[in-house]
Write a protein that holds these residues in place. Sequence first.
Motif, PDB file in Angstrom:
ATOM      1  N   VAL A   2       0.682  -1.100   0.140  1.00 51.74           N
ATOM      2  CA  VAL A   2      -0.050   0.062  -0.052  1.00 51.74           C
ATOM      3  C   VAL A   2       1.060   1.299  -0.048  1.00 51.74           C
ATOM      4  CG1 VAL A   2      -1.555   1.224   1.503  1.00 51.74           C
ATOM      5  CG2 VAL A   2      -1.993  -1.248   1.068  1.00 51.74           C
ATOM      6  N   VAL A   3       1.866   1.123   0.672  1.00 55.22           N
ATOM      7  CA  VAL A   3       2.789   2.371   0.941  1.00 55.22           C
ATOM      8  C   VAL A   3       3.535   2.501  -0.554  1.00 55.22           C
ATOM      9  CG1 VAL A   3       4.876   3.344   1.727  1.00 55.22           C
ATOM     10  CG2 VAL A   3       3.169   2.300   3.481  1.00 55.22           C
ATOM     11  N   LEU A   4       4.062   1.575  -1.306  1.00 58.60           N
ATOM     12  CA  LEU A   4       4.587   1.858  -2.394  1.00 58.60           C
ATOM     13  C   LEU A   4       3.545   2.305  -3.633  1.00 58.60           C
ATOM     14  CD1 LEU A   4       7.103  -1.272  -2.390  1.00 58.60           C
ATOM     15  CD2 LEU A   4       7.754   1.085  -2.153  1.00 58.60           C
ATOM     16  N   ASN A   5       2.630   1.659  -3.620  1.00 64.61           N
ATOM     17  CA  ASN A   5       1.567   1.985  -4.526  1.00 64.61           C
ATOM     18  C   ASN A   5       1.009   3.539  -4.312  1.00 64.61           C
ATOM     19  OD1 ASN A   5       1.655  -0.427  -5.852  1.00 64.61           O
ATOM     20  ND2 ASN A   5      -0.315  -1.359  -4.834  1.00 64.61           N
ATOM     21  N   THR A   6       0.947   4.016  -3.258  1.00 68.75           N
ATOM     22  CA  THR A   6       0.381   5.276  -2.816  1.00 68.75           C
ATOM     23  C   THR A   6       1.475   6.234  -3.132  1.00 68.75           C
ATOM     24  OG1 THR A   6      -0.854   4.826  -0.913  1.00 68.75           O
ATOM     25  CG2 THR A   6      -0.416   6.921  -0.924  1.00 68.75           C
ATOM     26  N   MET A   7       2.675   6.014  -2.807  1.00 74.86           N
ATOM     27  CA  MET A   7       3.729   7.096  -3.442  1.00 74.86           C
ATOM     28  C   MET A   7       3.907   6.944  -4.641  1.00 74.86           C
ATOM     29  SD  MET A   7       6.833   5.464  -0.588  1.00 74.86           S
ATOM     30  CE  MET A   7       8.042   6.478  -1.418  1.00 74.86           C
ATOM     31  N   VAL A   8       3.888   5.814  -5.567  1.00 74.94           N
ATOM     32  CA  VAL A   8       3.575   5.832  -7.154  1.00 74.94           C
ATOM     33  C   VAL A   8       2.677   6.778  -7.453  1.00 74.94           C
ATOM     34  CG1 VAL A   8       3.527   4.633  -8.921  1.00 74.94           C
ATOM     35  CG2 VAL A   8       4.976   3.715  -7.340  1.00 74.94           C
ATOM     36  N   ASP A   9       1.518   6.650  -6.824  1.00 75.23           N
ATOM     37  CA  ASP A   9       0.349   7.475  -7.331  1.00 75.23           C
ATOM     38  C   ASP A   9       0.747   8.854  -7.142  1.00 75.23           C
ATOM     39  OD1 ASP A   9      -1.067   5.280  -8.479  1.00 75.23           O
ATOM     40  OD2 ASP A   9      -2.343   5.231  -6.595  1.00 75.23           O
ATOM     41  N   ILE A  10       1.230   9.223  -6.008  1.00 73.39           N
ATOM     42  CA  ILE A  10       1.225  10.640  -5.786  1.00 73.39           C
ATOM     43  C   ILE A  10       2.315  11.151  -6.504  1.00 73.39           C
ATOM     44  CG2 ILE A  10       2.305  12.312  -3.763  1.00 73.39           C
ATOM     45  CD1 ILE A  10       0.411  10.386  -1.917  1.00 73.39           C
ATOM     46  N   SER A  11       3.708  10.436  -6.767  1.00 73.45           N
ATOM     47  CA  SER A  11       4.649  10.912  -7.466  1.00 73.45           C
ATOM     48  C   SER A  11       4.327  11.146  -9.116  1.00 73.45           C
ATOM     49  CB  SER A  11       5.943   9.955  -7.477  1.00 73.45           C
ATOM     50  OG  SER A  11       5.438   8.769  -8.010  1.00 73.45           O
ATOM     51  N   TYR A  12       3.176  10.272  -9.647  1.00 74.76           N
ATOM     52  CA  TYR A  12       2.939  10.645 -10.890  1.00 74.76           C
ATOM     53  C   TYR A  12       1.832  11.539 -11.044  1.00 74.76           C
ATOM     54  CZ  TYR A  12       3.809   6.723 -14.150  1.00 74.76           C
ATOM     55  OH  TYR A  12       4.614   5.744 -14.901  1.00 74.76           O
ATOM     56  N   ALA A  13       1.093  12.024  -9.986  1.00 72.63           N
ATOM     57  CA  ALA A  13       0.538  13.325  -9.982  1.00 72.63           C
ATOM     58  C   ALA A  13       1.079  14.468 -10.091  1.00 72.63           C
ATOM     59  CB  ALA A  13      -0.641  13.157  -8.934  1.00 72.63           C
ATOM     60  N   ILE A  14       2.439  14.271  -9.258  1.00 73.60           N
ATOM     61  CA  ILE A  14       3.258  15.585  -9.038  1.00 73.60           C
ATOM     62  C   ILE A  14       3.842  15.796 -10.485  1.00 73.60           C
ATOM     63  CG2 ILE A  14       5.359  16.441  -8.078  1.00 73.60           C
ATOM     64  CD1 ILE A  14       4.589  15.047  -5.577  1.00 73.60           C
ATOM     65  N   ILE A  15       4.269  14.864 -11.165  1.00 77.18           N
ATOM     66  CA  ILE A  15       4.886  14.806 -12.689  1.00 77.18           C
ATOM     67  C   ILE A  15       3.947  15.427 -13.620  1.00 77.18           C
ATOM     68  CG2 ILE A  15       6.022  13.494 -14.227  1.00 77.18           C
ATOM     69  CD1 ILE A  15       7.181  11.862 -12.062  1.00 77.18           C
ATOM     70  N   ASP A  16       2.784  14.729 -13.503  1.00 83.16           N
ATOM     71  CA  ASP A  16       1.544  14.733 -14.626  1.00 83.16           C
ATOM     72  C   ASP A  16       0.462  15.335 -13.939  1.00 83.16           C
ATOM     73  OD1 ASP A  16       0.067  15.201 -16.608  1.00 83.16           O
ATOM     74  OD2 ASP A  16       0.288  12.983 -17.471  1.00 83.16           O
ATOM     75  N   PRO A  17       0.184  16.780 -13.921  1.00 83.37           N
ATOM     76  CA  PRO A  17      -1.113  17.431 -13.188  1.00 83.37           C
ATOM     77  C   PRO A  17      -2.297  16.622 -13.947  1.00 83.37           C
ATOM     78  CG  PRO A  17       0.764  19.018 -13.514  1.00 83.37           C
ATOM     79  CD  PRO A  17       1.315  17.901 -14.348  1.00 83.37           C
ATOM     80  N   ARG A  18      -2.325  16.449 -15.262  1.00 89.48           N
ATOM     81  CA  ARG A  18      -3.676  15.999 -15.501  1.00 89.48           C
ATOM     82  C   ARG A  18      -4.300  14.655 -14.836  1.00 89.48           C
ATOM     83  NH1 ARG A  18      -1.616  14.672 -21.530  1.00 89.48           N
ATOM     84  NH2 ARG A  18       0.012  13.834 -20.482  1.00 89.48           N
ATOM     85  N   LEU A  19      -3.291  13.963 -14.250  1.00 91.42           N
ATOM     86  CA  LEU A  19      -3.792  12.802 -13.379  1.00 91.42           C
ATOM     87  C   LEU A  19      -4.741  13.193 -12.152  1.00 91.42           C
ATOM     88  CD1 LEU A  19      -0.722  10.528 -13.780  1.00 91.42           C
ATOM     89  CD2 LEU A  19      -2.804  10.344 -15.095  1.00 91.42           C
TER      90      LEU A  19
END
Length: 322
Positions: A301-318
């Motif tokens: 859960v921690v790893l998946n949440t970190m990946v989701d948040i990092s993706y949102a930081i990189i691509d604001p469209r998400l």
Amino acid sequence: MLVFILKRLVNAVFVMMAVAFLAFAIFQVAGDPVEMLANEQMSQVDRDALRDRMGLNDPMPVQFMRFVGNAMQGDFGMSYRNNQDVIGLIAERFPATMELVLVATLISLVVGIPLGILTAIGRGRWYAEGLQFLSIIGVSLPSFVVGIMLILVFSVILGWSPSFGRGEVVDFGWWSTGLLTPSGRAALVLPAISLSLYQITLIMRLVRAEMLEVLRTDFIKFARARGIPRHRIWFRHALRNCLMPVVTMTAMNVGALIAFALITETVFQWPGMGMLFIQAVTFLDFPVMAAYLVIISFIFVVLNTMVDISYAIIDPRLRSAR
């Protein structure tokens, strides 16, 4: 962005609550813990007193909330088999598993990325097709078969590497490592290769697919038209644009490697959490089983949440898409 992060954190909490309920259900269907902890000389009065101290006479919702509260504090009770604190047993085995997983991840990146590049830029050639065929074999072979084959060849026939154990380790407080000793490094080689083989094939095929897609884009065609050397196009422009999915998959698969390392640890008798879990299943040590389930799920859960948040930081469209 704050709303997106809060949504992800709430989702993570709900997932962990579901996992906690599943772990709690293991205790309920396993039978009476008092009967597993009590010896033959314990009287019925002592058994009733023990059941009362463990809170087993309380309603199920109260027991579940107590289980969740104790789990948040790292308290999973006592091991039925070892009669020791469960979190202490996990802490003893956790460094061995993490060391194995991190080395296997490093091997998969160091080997998988170059092979993926080679099969992409050499598409249609004999060596690229040969590597593709080998990758299919690597994906298809079960990890225990790979481990047994490695032991047979490199331990039994050639005698180059030990076939079981972790070798000599060096302790740093509660953490222990075998990377600083010759026997520890030798014992780590075969289990790490066995665990990393499936990951190598995944990374190789992913890099190949992403590389081929990037090489077909307009900016690569423009770079070729400008006369930029091929090696700069491959490694400076194309590779940099296809590494994000690789990093994402690697981060998410760390949890999977920790979970599936139990097979490799069993084959090589590696003293990690997976080996502890197999022993717990064999001897019906339910507190250890529940702790393993909660801890592995928490890492996922921690790893998946970190990946989701990092993706949102990189691509604001998400942020709005999710």
